[in-house]
Scaffold this motif. Structure first.
Motif, short mmCIF file in Angstrom:
data_model
loop_
_atom_site.label_atom_id
_atom_site.label_comp_id
_atom_site.label_asym_id
_atom_site.label_seq_id
_atom_site.Cartn_x
_atom_site.Cartn_y
_atom_site.Cartn_z
N HIS A 143 0.65 -1.19 0.30
CA HIS A 143 0.07 -0.09 -0.02
C HIS A 143 0.88 1.17 0.10
O HIS A 143 0.46 2.17 -0.58
N THR A 144 2.04 1.26 0.95
CA THR A 144 2.57 2.57 0.85
C THR A 144 3.56 3.01 -0.31
O THR A 144 3.69 4.30 -0.36
N HIS A 145 3.92 2.18 -1.20
CA HIS A 145 5.12 2.12 -2.15
C HIS A 145 6.15 2.66 -1.35
O HIS A 145 6.99 3.18 -2.20
N GLY A 146 6.31 2.35 -0.31
CA GLY A 146 7.66 2.84 0.47
C GLY A 146 7.92 4.43 0.54
O GLY A 146 8.65 4.85 0.85
N GLY A 147 6.50 4.90 0.35
CA GLY A 147 6.71 6.37 0.54
C GLY A 147 6.57 7.01 -1.07
O GLY A 147 6.08 8.10 -1.37
N GLN A 148 6.96 6.49 -1.91
CA GLN A 148 7.11 6.48 -3.50
C GLN A 148 8.06 7.48 -3.55
O GLN A 148 8.83 7.70 -4.63
N ILE A 149 8.25 8.84 -3.00
CA ILE A 149 8.95 9.59 -3.02
C ILE A 149 9.95 9.99 -1.72
O ILE A 149 9.55 9.97 -0.68
N ARG A 150 11.14 9.54 -1.64
CA ARG A 150 12.19 9.52 -0.49
C ARG A 150 13.17 10.50 -0.82
O ARG A 150 13.85 10.44 -1.70
N LEU A 151 13.34 11.26 0.34
CA LEU A 151 14.34 12.34 0.26
C LEU A 151 15.72 12.04 0.92
O LEU A 151 15.47 11.43 2.19
N PRO A 152 16.83 12.17 0.65
CA PRO A 152 18.21 11.76 1.31
C PRO A 152 17.98 12.71 2.61
O PRO A 152 17.49 13.77 2.85
N GLY A 153 18.15 11.99 3.80
CA GLY A 153 18.20 12.70 5.23
C GLY A 153 16.73 12.76 5.71
O GLY A 153 16.58 13.12 6.90
N ILE A 154 15.78 12.42 4.86
CA ILE A 154 14.14 12.60 5.39
C ILE A 154 13.54 11.25 5.43
O ILE A 154 12.64 10.84 6.10
N GLY A 155 13.87 10.51 4.39
CA GLY A 155 13.05 9.47 3.98
C GLY A 155 11.78 9.72 3.42
O GLY A 155 11.60 10.48 2.51
N ALA A 156 10.52 8.71 3.61
CA ALA A 156 9.57 8.97 2.89
C ALA A 156 8.77 10.07 3.52
O ALA A 156 8.66 10.72 4.45
N LEU A 157 7.93 10.86 2.52
CA LEU A 157 7.31 11.99 3.17
C LEU A 157 6.01 11.73 3.61
O LEU A 157 5.49 12.41 4.35
N VAL A 158 5.20 10.75 2.88
CA VAL A 158 3.92 10.36 3.49
C VAL A 158 3.90 8.90 3.15
O VAL A 158 4.45 8.35 2.34
N GLY A 159 2.86 8.42 3.94
CA GLY A 159 2.74 6.78 3.50
C GLY A 159 1.18 6.34 3.41
O GLY A 159 0.78 5.35 3.06
#
Length: 315
Positions: free
Chosen positions: A243-259
């Motif tokens: 379901h989460t797509h791993g966040g789909q967009i992950r930023l360095p030092g932050i990780g997933a923005l939403v899930g």
């Protein structure tokens, strides 16, 4: 008195610099989006993960976890990659929902999965197995936990489930449970309908693992904490979700923005431990192999299938 000449600000030059910087930033952003849409979105990856939890002396169990395929009829590369996964020779295949984007992709999907029909398999639906995806405002994706609001054309989930069962010999676990023999082990398997849509009924599969089984595994498309808590309290050793797509967009030092679920962002992909006052279990959240056709971008989060190797627990 000597008066030093004063330099006046060159307004036009400053504006030009700002415009240049804005152009560079826009170009960089476009390049990143192009990378995510044209390369990373189709950079299919097989990840291998070891998980303790089998009884002492048991031989390892190879479990292939697939999720969030979001197949459309023209995705020949993805379908060919799926068909090749039989080479890993799993003992058990698990599919945790969001399988199709449209009913016309059912035939190509079943053809791609046919090589995996040689192995036992189980599956549950996801929220997008009941209705096709629709175009939504991009800002909606960035909200932390968006309430399910199916608006797309209804999909024939009962028909797909029947074909997965009759055509591949796999077992549907939608709000039901059973025991399957795989890899020389007897496995208590239980699953729920999609929790994002509120269709989960954990009470229908509640109870301790069946006597004589070596391991209990639970399937839930959306890793909502209420489902994980219920499985852990019943003694389930491993829960599989997507379901989460791993966040789909992950930023360095932050990780997933939403899930888009109640799980904390640090656990939106991969293996983690789910702890409750009444029990604990391993949780594996698959980043999945697809995206909505209306958000065809992945950044810092390649599409994945996972080969989990379950091992005897340490002393």
């Amino acid at each position: 008195m000597v008066v030093e000449p004063r330099e006046e600000p060159v307004v036009g030059g400053q504006r030009g610099a700002v415009r240049t910087m804005a152009g560079v930033t826009a170009a960089a952003g476009s390049a990143v989006l192009a990378y995510g849409a044209l390369y990373e979105r189709t950079a299919y990856t097989l990840r291998r993960v070891a998980v303790p939890g089998l009884p002492a002396g048991a031989r390892p169990l190879r479990l292939l976890h697939l999720s969030d395929l979001h197949v459309t009829v023209r995705q020949r590369g993805k379908l060919a990659w799926l068909a090749d996964l039989a080479r890993v020779v799993p003992d058990l295949v698990t599919l945790t929902g969001d399988i199709l984007c449209a009913d016309d992709a059912r035939g190509p999907l079943l053809t791609a999965l046919e090589p995996l029909a040689s192995f036992p398999g189980v599956f549950v639906p996801g929220n997008n197995d009941y209705s096709a995806p629709t175009l939504r405002s991009p800002h909606r994706y960035l909200r932390a936990h968006v309430r399910a609001d199916p608006r797309g054309e209804p999909l024939d989930w009962p028909g797909l489930a029947k074909e997965l069962t009759a055509g591949l010999g796999w077992t549907e676990l939608t709000n039901t449970r059973g025991v399957i023999a795989a890899g020389g082990l007897r496995i208590d398997l239980r699953g729920v309908d999609d929790a994002h849509l509120g269709r989960d009924r954990a009470e229908l599969v509640a109870g301790p693992p069946q006597a004589g089984t070596d391991l209990a595994i639970g399937l839930s498309h959306t890793p909502e904490p209420r489902v994980l808590d219920a499985f852990a309290a019943d003694g389930v050793g491993l829960v599989l979700s997507g379901h989460t797509h791993g966040g789909q967009i992950r930023l360095p030092g932050i990780g997933a923005l939403v899930g888009n679920c109640g799980l904390e962002r640090s656990r939106l992909r991969g293996l983690s431990r789910h702890e409750t006052a009444s029990g604990s279990c391993w949780l594996h959240v698959s980043p999945g192999l697809g995206t909505s056709p209306f958000a065809p971008v992945r950044l810092g989060c390649r599409p994945e299938a996972t080969l989990l190797t379950l091992l005897p627990a340490g002393p």
